[in-house]
Design an enzyme around this catalytic site. Structure first.
Site, mmCIF file in Angstrom:
data_model
loop_
_atom_site.group_PDB
_atom_site.id
_atom_site.type_symbol
_atom_site.label_atom_id
_atom_site.label_comp_id
_atom_site.label_asym_id
_atom_site.label_seq_id
_atom_site.Cartn_x
_atom_site.Cartn_y
_atom_site.Cartn_z
ATOM 1 N N ASP A 9 5.934 -9.998 0.348
ATOM 2 C CA ASP A 9 4.613 -9.838 0.965
ATOM 3 C C ASP A 9 3.492 -9.545 -0.023
ATOM 4 O OD1 ASP A 9 5.677 -10.216 3.491
ATOM 5 O OD2 ASP A 9 6.037 -8.083 3.818
ATOM 6 N N ASP A 42 4.459 0.477 2.017
ATOM 7 C CA ASP A 42 4.990 0.282 3.361
ATOM 8 C C ASP A 42 6.372 0.911 3.436
ATOM 9 O OD1 ASP A 42 2.741 -1.174 3.908
ATOM 10 O OD2 ASP A 42 3.766 -3.044 4.400
ATOM 11 N N ARG A 83 -5.645 2.975 7.498
ATOM 12 C CA ARG A 83 -4.207 3.250 7.334
ATOM 13 C C ARG A 83 -3.932 4.232 6.193
ATOM 14 N NH1 ARG A 83 -1.010 -2.502 8.341
ATOM 15 N NH2 ARG A 83 -1.980 -2.995 10.353
ATOM 16 N N ASP A 97 -0.818 -7.017 0.212
ATOM 17 C CA ASP A 97 -0.508 -6.493 1.546
ATOM 18 C C ASP A 97 -0.792 -4.989 1.538
ATOM 19 O OD1 ASP A 97 0.259 -6.549 4.169
ATOM 20 O OD2 ASP A 97 2.393 -6.698 3.776
#
Length: 437
Positions: A242, A270, A322, A266
Site C-alpha cells: 500500500d 496502520d 486520524r 497511504d
C-alpha cells in the site's frame, strides 16, 4: 452497550482470522502452509498479549509518568544545592519515563539493550532482539529481495533468531520492495541519522516482539510486489503493497519509539487484523493526510482485542486526520502534543474505547475543525454509548472534545485510579531537548 471490559469473542475471532488473511490486504498471493502456520501462531500470541484489565495498564503508565517527573525534580533540586555548574548543565532533563530510562545513562551506547526494559503502555513487553547478538548495518543497498546481502538491513530483519540491529553510519535506505520484519528484532538507529525513504514500506506481519527506534521514515511509495523473503525458511510472492510507513498486520508486542514520519502514500502507521499490545511513543508526525489507523474495517471483529498506547508524540504541521482513527479495541491516547490538524484529531467507529488524557490540543483557525473528535457510521443514539473520555486535556484555540459513555459506569472514576499528568505537561515535555528526536 459495550463496556470497558468487553471480552473479545474468540470463537468468532478464530473463525474469521485465517479466512480474512487472504482477503483484507495481507499482500500474500497465496496462503501457503508457511503463512497459515504463522497466522495461527500469531493468533495465539495475540490472545496471550491481550490484557483483560486495560485500565490497569493505563494506571501503570500514568504512575510511571508521575515517578519520572518527581525524579527529574529531585535531580534539579540536588543540582541547585551546590554542585558545580558544569555538572548542572550536564544533568539529565528528560521528564518522561521512557526517555529517563535510557537517556539518563551516561554510557547508554555501551548498554543499548537496556532500551528493551524502557517500554511503557500496552507494548511494554516488546523485548525485540534483547536476547540476541548485535548486527551492524553497513550497506544501505537493497538489491536482492530473495537472497539479501550480508550487511544490509534486509539481511538482518529476516533472520530466524533474535537480533539487535544497529547502523555503522548515517545512511538513506531506499527499499526496493516492502521490508518483511521477522519476530524478535530491534532496529535501533540511535547514534546515526538513518532514513527509510523514497521506496517501499516496513511490514510487520504475523510476527511478535518488534522494536523500531529512531528511524526517519518518509516519502514511501507503493511496492510492485514480487518474490520477497520474509524469513530464512521462506520466501514467496507478494502482491502490491500500500505504501504505509509501517504496516502492522496480525502482530503483537510491538513498540515504535522516536521515529520521525511524513509523506507516505497511504497511512504513516496502520495496525490491523487482530494486532495488539502496541505502543507508539515519542514520535514526530507531519505533512500527511491519514496518520494512524487502528482497525481494518467495521466488519472485522478480529480487531476487538486491539490495545494500543499513543504517548509523548508530537502531531505537527500539515496533518489532516486520524491521530488516531480507531475501531473495536481499547486506545490510551496520553500526553501527546497536537499542534495541527485540518479535519479532526481523534476519530473512530464500531464502539472503540478511547481514553484521552493529558494531551494538548491546539485547534486550527477554521471554525468547522474545532472539534477534536469524529465518529463515523453511527447515529448519536448509538455512539453516545461508546466510552470516549477526556481527562486533563489542555484545550486551546476553541478545541473541544465530545465525550460519550455513561459516567457512573466508567471504571476510570474509581478512587485508586492515577490521573495522567495534565496537558501542560505534554507541552513542557516536548520542549525538553532530551525528549526530541
Amino acid at each position: 452497550m459495550e463496556g470497558l471490559h468487553t471480552k473479545p469473542r474468540f470463537f468468532l475471532f478464530s473463525l474469521f482470522f485465517l479466512a480474512s488473511a487472504v482477503l483484507s490486504g495481507a499482500d500474500i498471493a497465496e496462503l501457503d502452509d508457511h503463512w497459515q502456520k504463522k497466522a495461527e501462531e500469531a493468533l495465539a500470541r495475540s490472545r496471550a498479549a491481550y490484557h483483560p484489565d486495560p485500565e490497569a495498564v493505563t494506571n501503570h503508565f500514568n504512575t510511571a509518568v508521575h515517578l519520572a517527573l518527581a525524579q527529574a525534580r529531585n535531580d534539579t533540586r540536588r543540582a541547585l544545592r551546590g554542585v558545580h555548574a558544569d555538572k548542572f548543565k550536564r544533568r539529565c532533563v528528560a521528564t518522561n519515563p521512557i526517555d529517563r530510562c535510557w537517556r539518563c545513562q551516561k554510557n547508554w551506547m555501551k548498554h543499548r539493550k537496556k532500551l528493551a526494559k524502557c517500554g511503557k503502555g500496552f507494548g511494554r513487553n516488546a523485548a525485540g532482539g534483547k536476547d540476541g547478538d548485535f548486527y551492524v548495518v553497513t550497506d544501505p543497498s537493497d538489491g536482492d529481495l530473495v537472497n539479501p546481502k550480508y550487511g544490509t538491513l534486509r539481511w538482518g530483519v529476516v533472520q530466524d533468531r533474535p537480533l539487535w540491529i544497529v547502523f555503522a553510519r548515517d545512511m538513506i535506505i531506499r527499499l526496493s520492495e516492502e521490508l518483511m520484519i521477522n519476530s524478535n528484532k530491534t532496529i535501533d538507529a540511535r547514534g546515526a541519522n538513518v532514513h527509510i525513504a523514497y521506496g517501499a514500506q516496513i511490514t510487520i506481519q504475523f510476527v511478535h516482539n518488534v522494536i523500531i527506534h529512531g528511524l526517519h521514515i518518509h516519502d514511501i511509495k507503493p511496492g510492485n510486489g514480487g518474490m520477497i523473503r520474509d524469513s530464512l525458511q521462506h520466501f514467496g510472492f507478494r502482491t502490491k503493497s500500500d505504501g504505509d510507513g509501517i504496516s502492522i498486520y496480525g502482530s503483537s508486542d510491538v513498540w515504535i519509539d522516536h521515529c520521525s514520519m511524513r509523506n507516505c502514500a497511504d497511512g504513516l502507521i496502520d495496525a490491523i487484523e487482530g494486532s495488539t499490545a502496541i505502543t507508539i511513543s515519542n514520535c514526530h508526525f507531519s505533512h500527511h493526510n491519514d496518520v494512524l489507523l487502528f482497525g481494518a474495517s467495521d466488519s472485522n471483529e478480529n480487531d476487538s482485542i486491539m490495545q494500543v498506547t499513543v504517548a509523548f508524540n508530537h502531531f505537527g504541521r500539515g496533518l489532516v486526520q486520524r491521530m488516531p482513527r480507531c475501531r473495536w479495541g481499547f486506545f490510551h491516547v496520553v500526553n501527546n502534543d497536537y499542534t495541527h490538524w485540518m479535519m479532526y484529531a481523534i476519530g473512530g467507529s464500531q464502539h472503540p474505547t478511547i481514553i484521552s488524557q493529558g494531551n494538548r490540543f491546539i485547534a486550527p483557525p477554521m471554525r468547522f475543525a474545532k472539534e477534536i473528535t469524529k465518529r463515523d457510521y453511527a447515529t448519536e443514539d448509538v455512539w453516545k454509548q461508546w466510552t470516549w473520555r477526556s481527562e486533563g486535556d489542555l484545550l486551546q484555540n476553541g478545541a473541544f472534545f465530545r465525550e460519550s459513555g455513561t459516567p457512573n459506569t466508567r471504571t476510570f472514576d474509581r478512587r485508586d485510579f492515577i490521573k495522567a499528568k495534565p496537558g501542560t505537561y505534554s507541552y513542557s515535555s516536548m520542549k525538553s531537548p532530551m525528549s526530541q528526536l
